[in-house]
Design an enzyme around this catalytic site. Structure first.
Site, short mmCIF file in Angstrom:
data_model
loop_
_atom_site.label_atom_id
_atom_site.label_comp_id
_atom_site.label_asym_id
_atom_site.label_seq_id
_atom_site.Cartn_x
_atom_site.Cartn_y
_atom_site.Cartn_z
CG ASP A 28 -2.61 15.78 -36.33
OD1 ASP A 28 -2.74 17.02 -36.47
OD2 ASP A 28 -2.70 14.97 -37.29
CB SER A 29 -0.60 20.91 -34.33
OG SER A 29 -1.56 21.11 -33.31
CG ASP A 70 -6.49 16.43 -35.23
OD1 ASP A 70 -7.40 16.14 -36.03
OD2 ASP A 70 -5.59 17.25 -35.48
CE LYS A 121 -8.63 19.02 -36.69
NZ LYS A 121 -7.81 18.44 -37.79
CD GLU A 156 -5.16 16.35 -41.40
OE1 GLU A 156 -4.60 15.94 -42.43
OE2 GLU A 156 -4.56 16.94 -40.48
CD GLU A 216 -4.16 23.77 -41.63
OE1 GLU A 216 -4.78 22.83 -41.09
OE2 GLU A 216 -2.95 23.99 -41.43
O1 KIV Z 1 -3.66 19.68 -35.49
C1 KIV Z 1 -4.09 20.83 -35.42
O2 KIV Z 1 -3.71 21.63 -34.56
C2 KIV Z 1 -5.09 21.23 -36.41
C3 KIV Z 1 -5.44 22.68 -36.49
C4 KIV Z 1 -4.39 23.40 -37.24
C5 KIV Z 1 -6.77 22.88 -37.09
O3 KIV Z 1 -5.58 20.42 -37.13
#
Ligand code: KIV
Length: 292
Positions: A57-58, A96, A126, A128, A195
């Site tokens: 989600d970056s 994510d 994934k 968080e 992280e």
């Molecule tokens: O969103 C993302 O790119 C991430 C990585 C930094 C692990 O969660």
């Protein structure tokens, strides 16, 4: 709780599975993960031998140019995951789950995770955090979808954490994080991203966990590493975190190529004959002699 226990080693070309990640940890073979958000990126990562491609989600920041990851939507993440899927064949493709897609209830979390698998072709998701997230993880794994956990600096909770800064730097916080990692493993995670945490904390978690840890700013003791595409390739504008290593400065190369192109167009140096189409001489004569 599913078993990701190791059995026989897989061939280098074989599709990476959650169980293979555990086998890699058992063999002491480091896991390489990178983010990607489209088909060319996924294809290049796959060809380079990356084991896990994360559609992070970056993207809210790197692709959409926004301030925070919390703004990423399900529709955006599905679109990007589908695009990356088209390029990835060997690596495990992890999507994510964006902020808001798993916080409300187990049912909503499972429904959204299913969309990543069915509509976008993700191999795993994934999400968080620990606490409530651990229950969501158990529910999603219960639905048959592999889950990667994420502890330490969890950008979706950045405001609560006091900003995008390192976590687990007091003994109490570090202890809690170690306990959270155990909870995530019991919830069924097939890997855990760590992280921006001190190396000794990541080392303790990595030693204790049966499943691999994937570090980003967590030191060399993790079972694997992950970097964000734009950071690794030098495409990020402005400040990058201290844990980033740039392996190329493609932003400068792209800029220079684009400037060259603009200059050529303005000077009529592009296109050249090699870039244009011809037609048979007879047709050309007919065309040119045609009286309108
Ligand atoms: O969103 C993302 O790119 C991430 C990585 C930094 C692990 O969660």
């Amino acid at each position: 709780m599913p078993s990701y226990a190791a059995d026989s080693p897989a061939l280098e070309t074989a599709k990476v599975t959650p169980a293979e990640l555990v086998r890699m940890k058992d063999r002491g073979q480091k896991i390489a993960m990178v983010t990607a958000y489209d088909a060319p990126g996924g294809r290049l990562a796959d060809r380079a031998g990356v084991d896990c491609v994360l559609v992070g989600d970056s993207a809210a920041m790197t692709v959409f140019g926004r301030e925070a990851t919390t703004s990423a939507t399900m529709e955006e993440m599905l679109l990007l995951t589908r695009a990356a899927r088209a390029g990835v064949s060997r690596a495990l493709l992890v999507a994510d789950m964006p902020f808001g897609s798993f916080q409300v209830s187990d049912v909503a979390a499972v429904e959204h995770a299913i969309r990543f698998v069915k509509d976008a072709g993700a191999d795993a998701v994934k999400l968080e955090g620990a606490g409530t997230s651990a229950r969501r993880i158990a529910a999603i794994v219960g639905a048959g979808i592999p889950v990667v956990g994420h502890l330490g600096l969890t950008p979706q909770s950045a405001t609560l954490l006091g900003g995008l800064k390192a976590q687990g730097r007091t003994a109490e916080q570090a202890e809690r994080m170690c306990q959270d990692a155990v909870v995530l493993e019991h919830a069924g995670c097939c890997a855990i991203v760590l992280e921006a945490i001190p190396e000794p904390v990541a080392r303790r978690i990595s030693r204790a966990a049966r499943v691999p840890t994937i570090g980003i700013g967590a030191g060399a003791a993790c079972d694997g590493q992950v970097l964000v595409w734009h950071d690794l390739l030098g495409l990020s504008a402005g400040h990058v975190a201290r844990f980033v290593k740039r392996y190329a400065v493609l932003g400068d190369e792209i800029l220079s190529a684009l400037q060259h192109y603009v200059t050529d167009v303005r000077a009529s140096r592009f296109p050249e004959a090699a870039h244009t189409y011809s037609m048979p001489k007879s047709e050309l004569e007919l065309f040119e002699n045609h009286v309108r």
